[in-house]
Motif scaffolding. Structure first.
Motif, PDB file in Angstrom:
ATOM      1  N   TRP A 231      31.672   6.793 -47.687  1.00 47.20           N
ATOM      2  CA  TRP A 231      31.425   6.711 -49.127  1.00 47.20           C
ATOM      3  C   TRP A 231      32.001   7.943 -49.810  1.00 47.20           C
ATOM      4  N   ASN A 232      32.198   7.844 -51.128  1.00 46.00           N
ATOM      5  CA  ASN A 232      32.658   8.955 -51.949  1.00 46.00           C
ATOM      6  C   ASN A 232      31.799   8.975 -53.209  1.00 46.00           C
ATOM      7  N   THR A 233      31.100  10.076 -53.452  1.00 50.44           N
ATOM      8  CA  THR A 233      30.028  10.119 -54.441  1.00 50.44           C
ATOM      9  C   THR A 233      30.457  10.705 -55.785  1.00 50.44           C
ATOM     10  N   PHE A 234      30.103   9.968 -56.857  1.00 51.76           N
ATOM     11  CA  PHE A 234      30.395  10.417 -58.219  1.00 51.76           C
ATOM     12  C   PHE A 234      29.193  10.136 -59.117  1.00 51.76           C
ATOM     13  N   LYS A 235      29.210  10.754 -60.291  1.00 46.33           N
ATOM     14  CA  LYS A 235      28.185  10.528 -61.293  1.00 46.33           C
ATOM     15  C   LYS A 235      28.234   9.071 -61.764  1.00 46.33           C
ATOM     16  N   LYS A 236      27.079   8.518 -62.059  1.00 47.07           N
ATOM     17  CA  LYS A 236      26.995   7.147 -62.540  1.00 47.07           C
ATOM     18  C   LYS A 236      27.882   6.940 -63.777  1.00 47.07           C
ATOM     19  N   ASN A 237      28.633   5.864 -63.750  1.00 49.65           N
ATOM     20  CA  ASN A 237      29.540   5.445 -64.835  1.00 49.65           C
ATOM     21  C   ASN A 237      30.814   6.270 -64.938  1.00 49.65           C
ATOM     22  N   TYR A 238      31.063   7.139 -63.967  1.00 40.58           N
ATOM     23  CA  TYR A 238      32.283   7.953 -63.987  1.00 40.58           C
ATOM     24  C   TYR A 238      33.303   7.422 -62.984  1.00 40.58           C
ATOM     25  N   GLY A 291      34.932   0.737 -54.410  1.00 46.12           N
ATOM     26  CA  GLY A 291      35.615   1.891 -53.841  1.00 46.12           C
ATOM     27  C   GLY A 291      34.898   3.219 -53.958  1.00 46.12           C
ATOM     28  N   ILE A 292      33.833   3.313 -54.762  1.00 47.31           N
ATOM     29  CA  ILE A 292      33.120   4.581 -54.921  1.00 47.31           C
ATOM     30  C   ILE A 292      31.609   4.361 -54.957  1.00 47.31           C
ATOM     31  N   LEU A 293      30.870   5.450 -54.815  1.00 43.12           N
ATOM     32  CA  LEU A 293      29.411   5.413 -54.882  1.00 43.12           C
ATOM     33  C   LEU A 293      28.965   6.215 -56.096  1.00 43.12           C
ATOM     34  N   TRP A 294      28.186   5.578 -56.959  1.00 45.49           N
ATOM     35  CA  TRP A 294      27.631   6.272 -58.113  1.00 45.49           C
ATOM     36  C   TRP A 294      26.200   6.691 -57.812  1.00 45.49           C
ATOM     37  N   ILE A 295      25.816   7.870 -58.318  1.00 49.10           N
ATOM     38  CA  ILE A 295      24.419   8.290 -58.204  1.00 49.10           C
ATOM     39  C   ILE A 295      23.895   8.693 -59.573  1.00 49.10           C
ATOM     40  N   SER A 296      22.592   8.582 -59.726  1.00 51.88           N
ATOM     41  CA  SER A 296      21.935   9.047 -60.944  1.00 51.88           C
ATOM     42  C   SER A 296      21.859  10.563 -60.923  1.00 51.88           C
ATOM     43  N   LEU A 297      21.504  11.163 -62.060  1.00 53.83           N
ATOM     44  CA  LEU A 297      21.269  12.598 -62.104  1.00 53.83           C
ATOM     45  C   LEU A 297      20.126  12.912 -61.144  1.00 53.83           C
ATOM     46  N   PRO A 298      20.352  13.803 -60.166  1.00 60.49           N
ATOM     47  CA  PRO A 298      19.297  14.107 -59.188  1.00 60.49           C
ATOM     48  C   PRO A 298      17.978  14.506 -59.844  1.00 60.49           C
ATOM     49  N   HIS A 299      16.915  13.900 -59.382  1.00 62.88           N
ATOM     50  CA  HIS A 299      15.580  14.157 -59.915  1.00 62.88           C
ATOM     51  C   HIS A 299      14.903  15.204 -59.024  1.00 62.88           C
ATOM     52  N   PHE A 300      15.052  16.482 -59.410  1.00 65.41           N
ATOM     53  CA  PHE A 300      14.445  17.568 -58.644  1.00 65.41           C
ATOM     54  C   PHE A 300      14.374  18.797 -59.545  1.00 65.41           C
ATOM     55  N   PRO A 301      13.640  19.845 -59.170  1.00 59.31           N
ATOM     56  CA  PRO A 301      13.367  20.968 -60.088  1.00 59.31           C
ATOM     57  C   PRO A 301      14.592  21.723 -60.586  1.00 59.31           C
ATOM     58  N   TYR A 302      15.715  21.624 -59.884  1.00 60.04           N
ATOM     59  CA  TYR A 302      16.888  22.428 -60.243  1.00 60.04           C
ATOM     60  C   TYR A 302      18.040  21.581 -60.778  1.00 60.04           C
ATOM     61  N   LYS A 303      17.717  20.462 -61.406  1.00 58.75           N
ATOM     62  CA  LYS A 303      18.778  19.566 -61.852  1.00 58.75           C
ATOM     63  C   LYS A 303      19.650  20.182 -62.954  1.00 58.75           C
ATOM     64  N   ILE A 304      19.182  21.268 -63.553  1.00 58.34           N
ATOM     65  CA  ILE A 304      20.005  21.946 -64.559  1.00 58.34           C
ATOM     66  C   ILE A 304      21.324  22.419 -63.952  1.00 58.34           C
ATOM     67  N   PHE A 305      21.317  22.678 -62.638  1.00 58.10           N
ATOM     68  CA  PHE A 305      22.524  23.172 -61.971  1.00 58.10           C
ATOM     69  C   PHE A 305      23.572  22.079 -61.762  1.00 58.10           C
ATOM     70  N   VAL A 306      23.190  20.826 -61.941  1.00 58.88           N
ATOM     71  CA  VAL A 306      24.161  19.742 -61.749  1.00 58.88           C
ATOM     72  C   VAL A 306      24.417  18.968 -63.042  1.00 58.88           C
ATOM     73  N   LEU A 307      23.843  19.432 -64.142  1.00 59.88           N
ATOM     74  CA  LEU A 307      24.112  18.792 -65.425  1.00 59.88           C
ATOM     75  C   LEU A 307      25.599  18.861 -65.748  1.00 59.88           C
ATOM     76  N   GLY A 308      26.168  17.749 -66.152  1.00 61.15           N
ATOM     77  CA  GLY A 308      27.586  17.722 -66.490  1.00 61.15           C
ATOM     78  C   GLY A 308      28.497  17.525 -65.292  1.00 61.15           C
ATOM     79  N   LYS A 309      27.947  17.526 -64.103  1.00 60.64           N
ATOM     80  CA  LYS A 309      28.754  17.335 -62.898  1.00 60.64           C
ATOM     81  C   LYS A 309      29.202  15.880 -62.802  1.00 60.64           C
ATOM     82  N   LYS A 310      30.466  15.658 -62.505  1.00 61.73           N
ATOM     83  CA  LYS A 310      31.006  14.296 -62.418  1.00 61.73           C
ATOM     84  C   LYS A 310      31.332  13.887 -60.984  1.00 61.73           C
ATOM     85  N   SER A 311      31.829  14.831 -60.216  1.00 63.35           N
ATOM     86  CA  SER A 311      32.116  14.561 -58.811  1.00 63.35           C
ATOM     87  C   SER A 311      31.085  15.255 -57.936  1.00 63.35           C
TER      88      SER A 311
END
Length: 338
Positions: A231-238, A291-311
């Motif tokens: 699999w290859n992981t990207f932000k949902k809808n990207y 061809g790709i795997l989409w994930i939601s914004l990670p639900h955890f205490p430090y999600k601010i560190f992945v805000l705006g991340k696309k890949s």
């Protein structure tokens, strides 16, 4: 006086230009064939291995592992760690201490560790190709990747001769590691007698077509053995810019359900290993696209560190750390049942 100052000003800028010119020339990427190649590693020497069952790094010893009781072997190939633009080397020597520290404290700690309770780990250092190799294939990248693979291949030969002793094998890799794992599977397993020892190949981080192998199938159930998942992981809808060229029509595993489900709820997520070495469960929704795997914004205490991340390429494995661990254990159990 003003005239003299003007002359010195011109000399200063001329000298500055000369320095810049020399600097630019020194940063010109050398032709692969003209660059000295790092010394060929001898995999009979334990120092050329990042991990052997007889010499686990401290990061792995934090897990409660009974190495002698593990019934299978895991041969892991790490991803691209040499990514600095200023590094003009095509391949990194296996003696490079900075590179080796990255291997142990990033790749092994957050990727290979997902298999630490599954099988005995074997991780060879190899003369890894620089990241630029993928965008400069004709100008040296292909040769650099071939050189890197020659090490992986030689390490695997020594592993088979010296360590394996007929035990079942899991191949695990990511990114550049997967590039080499694909070739390794073709050279040693695909249509070969060793295929019967293959429990599974976990090879995310590179787009793979369904018909990549002749006898190694893409697995679509959580208990299936003898095949591969990817699999290859990207932000949902990207969609990445190179989606049509690289990813479209590639196979995609749902690394939570491990079957043909096109999505999985957050409650089903077993857990990802974050950089603080803590495991966070029920943190991700996943959606399988073409061809790709989409994930939601990670639900955890430090999600601010992945805000705006696309890949989420760097997290292909540790985002599903516990999911991979439990599935690998399940496939081992299924292998021995068969």
């Amino acid at each position: 006086m003003f005239k003299i100052k003007g002359i010195w000003l011109k000399i200063f800028f001329a000298a500055l230009f000369f320095v810049e010119l020399i600097s630019c020339k020194s940063n010109v990427l050398p032709v692969f064939s003209t660059q000295s190649k790092p010394q060929v590693p001898n995999y009979n020497n334990e120092v050329t291995w990042a991990v052997l069952p007889s010499n686990y790094p401290k990061s792995l010893l934090t897990f409660e592992v009974k190495i002698d009781s593990l019934p299978v072997d895991v041969f892991y190939i790490y991803p691209t760690l040499n990514i600095k633009k200023r590094d003009l080397r095509w391949n990194v020597p296996v003696e490079d201490e900075i590179q080796n520290e990255k291997v142990i404290n990033t790749a092994v700690q957050f990727q290979a560790s997902a298999f630490v309770n599954v099988g005995k780990l074997y991780v060879p250092y190899y003369r890894q190709a620089h990241l630029r190799s993928y965008s400069n294939m004709e100008n040296g990248g292909s040769s650099a990747l071939n050189l890197a693979y020659s090490d992986v291949k030689n390490a695997f030969k020594i592993y088979l001769k010296k360590y394996n002793k007929g035990r079942p094998i899991i191949i695990a890799a990511h990114s550049q590691g997967t590039t080499h794992a694909i070739r390794l599977l073709k050279d040693f397993f695909d249509g070969k007698p060793l295929k019967k020892q293959l429990v599974a190949a976990y090879i995310p981080g590179i787009a793979i077509k369904k018909d990549e192998f002749s006898t190694i199938d893409f697995m679509t159930s959580p208990t299936e053995v003898g095949g591969f998942v990817s699999w290859n992981t990207f932000k949902k809808n990207y969609y990445p810019k190179n989606y049509d060229k690289l990813f479209k029509n590639a196979v995609v595993t749902n690394p939570i359900s491990w079957n043909s489900n096109i999505s999985s709820d957050r409650m089903d997520h077993k857990g990802f290993l974050f950089s603080n070495n803590k495991l966070y469960e029920q943190a991700l929704e996943v959606f399988v696209k073409d061809g790709i795997l989409w994930i939601s914004l990670p639900h955890f205490p430090y999600k601010i560190f992945v805000l705006g991340k696309k890949s989420y390429h760097v997290g292909d494995i540790n985002l599903f750390w516990e999911d991979i661990n439990e599935n690998a254990l399940l496939r081992v159990k299924s292998y021995f049942k068969d």
